[in-house]
Scaffold this motif. Sequence first.
Motif, mmCIF file in Angstrom:
data_model
loop_
_atom_site.group_PDB
_atom_site.id
_atom_site.type_symbol
_atom_site.label_atom_id
_atom_site.label_comp_id
_atom_site.label_asym_id
_atom_site.label_seq_id
_atom_site.Cartn_x
_atom_site.Cartn_y
_atom_site.Cartn_z
ATOM 1 N N GLN A 193 13.180 26.051 -33.485
ATOM 2 C CA GLN A 193 12.641 26.581 -34.734
ATOM 3 C C GLN A 193 11.229 27.121 -34.560
ATOM 4 N N GLY A 194 10.670 26.997 -33.335
ATOM 5 C CA GLY A 194 9.396 27.639 -33.039
ATOM 6 C C GLY A 194 8.234 26.724 -32.709
ATOM 7 N N THR A 195 8.429 25.400 -32.796
ATOM 8 C CA THR A 195 7.328 24.469 -32.540
ATOM 9 C C THR A 195 7.144 24.250 -31.041
ATOM 10 N N THR A 196 5.909 24.280 -30.582
ATOM 11 C CA THR A 196 5.593 23.920 -29.198
ATOM 12 C C THR A 196 5.668 22.400 -29.070
ATOM 13 N N ILE A 197 6.404 21.916 -28.076
ATOM 14 C CA ILE A 197 6.635 20.485 -27.893
ATOM 15 C C ILE A 197 5.967 20.012 -26.606
ATOM 16 N N VAL A 198 5.237 18.891 -26.676
ATOM 17 C CA VAL A 198 4.668 18.246 -25.493
ATOM 18 C C VAL A 198 5.098 16.774 -25.522
ATOM 19 N N VAL A 199 5.947 16.393 -24.577
ATOM 20 C CA VAL A 199 6.461 15.023 -24.500
ATOM 21 C C VAL A 199 5.932 14.346 -23.245
ATOM 22 N N ALA A 200 5.149 13.291 -23.415
ATOM 23 C CA ALA A 200 4.669 12.506 -22.275
ATOM 24 C C ALA A 200 5.710 11.452 -21.944
ATOM 25 N N THR A 201 6.095 11.362 -20.677
ATOM 26 C CA THR A 201 7.100 10.384 -20.272
ATOM 27 C C THR A 201 6.954 10.042 -18.793
ATOM 28 N N HIS A 202 7.322 8.814 -18.440
ATOM 29 C CA HIS A 202 7.401 8.427 -17.036
ATOM 30 C C HIS A 202 8.851 8.365 -16.581
ATOM 31 N N ASP A 203 9.785 8.672 -17.493
ATOM 32 C CA ASP A 203 11.217 8.602 -17.215
ATOM 33 C C ASP A 203 11.678 9.906 -16.577
ATOM 34 N N VAL A 204 11.876 9.894 -15.241
ATOM 35 C CA VAL A 204 12.257 11.122 -14.534
ATOM 36 C C VAL A 204 13.642 11.605 -14.955
ATOM 37 N N HIS A 205 14.505 10.690 -15.403
ATOM 38 C CA HIS A 205 15.846 11.095 -15.823
ATOM 39 C C HIS A 205 15.785 11.950 -17.089
ATOM 40 N N LEU A 206 14.754 11.742 -17.886
ATOM 41 C CA LEU A 206 14.616 12.485 -19.137
ATOM 42 C C LEU A 206 14.362 13.968 -18.878
ATOM 43 N N LEU A 207 13.738 14.272 -17.752
ATOM 44 C CA LEU A 207 13.361 15.644 -17.454
ATOM 45 C C LEU A 207 14.572 16.560 -17.326
ATOM 46 N N ARG A 208 15.725 15.971 -16.967
ATOM 47 C CA ARG A 208 16.932 16.776 -16.803
ATOM 48 C C ARG A 208 17.617 17.077 -18.130
ATOM 49 N N LYS A 209 17.184 16.421 -19.200
ATOM 50 C CA LYS A 209 17.862 16.574 -20.487
ATOM 51 C C LYS A 209 17.508 17.878 -21.195
ATOM 52 N N VAL A 210 16.399 18.495 -20.801
ATOM 53 C CA VAL A 210 15.977 19.762 -21.413
ATOM 54 C C VAL A 210 15.766 20.764 -20.275
ATOM 55 N N PRO A 211 16.811 21.487 -19.891
ATOM 56 C CA PRO A 211 16.747 22.327 -18.689
ATOM 57 C C PRO A 211 15.635 23.361 -18.696
ATOM 58 N N ASP A 212 15.278 23.895 -19.869
ATOM 59 C CA ASP A 212 14.265 24.955 -19.930
ATOM 60 C C ASP A 212 12.836 24.431 -20.015
ATOM 61 N N ALA A 213 12.674 23.108 -20.052
ATOM 62 C CA ALA A 213 11.335 22.540 -20.215
ATOM 63 C C ALA A 213 10.467 22.808 -18.987
ATOM 64 N N LEU A 214 9.170 22.960 -19.224
ATOM 65 C CA LEU A 214 8.184 23.103 -18.158
ATOM 66 C C LEU A 214 7.573 21.736 -17.874
ATOM 67 N N ILE A 215 7.224 21.495 -16.614
ATOM 68 C CA ILE A 215 6.733 20.186 -16.197
ATOM 69 C C ILE A 215 5.240 20.245 -15.922
ATOM 70 N N MET A 216 4.492 19.362 -16.595
ATOM 71 C CA MET A 216 3.064 19.179 -16.334
ATOM 72 C C MET A 216 2.926 17.821 -15.636
ATOM 73 N N ARG A 217 2.411 17.810 -14.412
ATOM 74 C CA ARG A 217 2.306 16.557 -13.654
ATOM 75 C C ARG A 217 0.838 16.144 -13.520
ATOM 76 N N LEU A 218 0.549 14.924 -13.937
ATOM 77 C CA LEU A 218 -0.788 14.359 -13.770
ATOM 78 C C LEU A 218 -0.773 13.353 -12.627
ATOM 79 N N ASP A 219 -1.748 13.473 -11.750
ATOM 80 C CA ASP A 219 -1.889 12.529 -10.643
ATOM 81 C C ASP A 219 -3.347 12.114 -10.572
ATOM 82 N N ARG A 220 -3.609 10.870 -10.972
ATOM 83 C CA ARG A 220 -4.975 10.340 -10.975
ATOM 84 C C ARG A 220 -5.958 11.275 -11.684
ATOM 85 N N GLY A 221 -5.514 11.743 -12.835
ATOM 86 C CA GLY A 221 -6.391 12.522 -13.695
ATOM 87 C C GLY A 221 -6.470 13.995 -13.399
ATOM 88 N N ARG A 222 -5.688 14.472 -12.437
ATOM 89 C CA ARG A 222 -5.685 15.897 -12.110
ATOM 90 C C ARG A 222 -4.299 16.480 -12.326
#
Length: 239
Positions: free
Chosen positions: A194-223
């Motif tokens: 419907q047009g809303t930008t979504i940002v979902v924080a998760t540590h569940d790697v299995h969840l990432l496969r549930k939305v094929p078009d999603a973009l991945i932002m990875r944080l590693d020790r604050g970077r």
Amino acid sequence: MSSRAEGEIIHFDNVGLRYEHDREVLSDLSFTLFPGSFYFLTGASGAGKTTLLRLIYLAQRPSRGVIRMFGKDAITMPRSGLPALRRRIGVVFQDFRLVPHLSAFDNVALPLRVAGFSERDIAGPVHDILEWVGLADRKESRPATLSGGEQQRIAIARAVIGRPDVLVADEPTGNVDPDMALKLMRLFELLNRQGTTIVVATHDVHLLRKVPDALIMRLDRGRMSDPTGALRYPPRRPS
């Protein structure tokens, strides 16, 4: 994902955050979030996901850098201007933060009441959103009588009742079973379409496969790690 216009909606430029004299907990964050896109924010526990979300929904100010929201500089803006920006961002907290003495209906209605809507204008939208999350029959229930999944759906309904441009969710599936986690992802996908930008924080790697078009932002020790460049340039839409 949505086909809305591809202008930036949130932009971070060399943002860092430290608490007093401690080392930076977030460092050199530069990325752009685009309208109508779906993002997963991932990283190990302690990577800084919740802290980054707090910067996105303007609950925290950075120690350095520039944050631009909806074309406006959120750092130099007078504090009196921040509420208008915050109203464009819905937040689903990890611990729900429902008001215990209020019914499900009144919890969802709260943002509209705070914004000054009349009771006549509140009833219809709240009923519709409760129906959308499958809880119209629990509208009189208080949070303590609801299951974890039901509380989470009420928290989502409250976050989206004001039709935000951005929805930020902190570990939204952490307290529910896999079936409910999938249902919640489908709710987020529908909102995204419907047009809303979504940002979902998760540590569940299995969840990432549930939305094929999603973009991945990875944080590693604050970077931030962004090997594809998708956080700097508008993501390609399916043709």
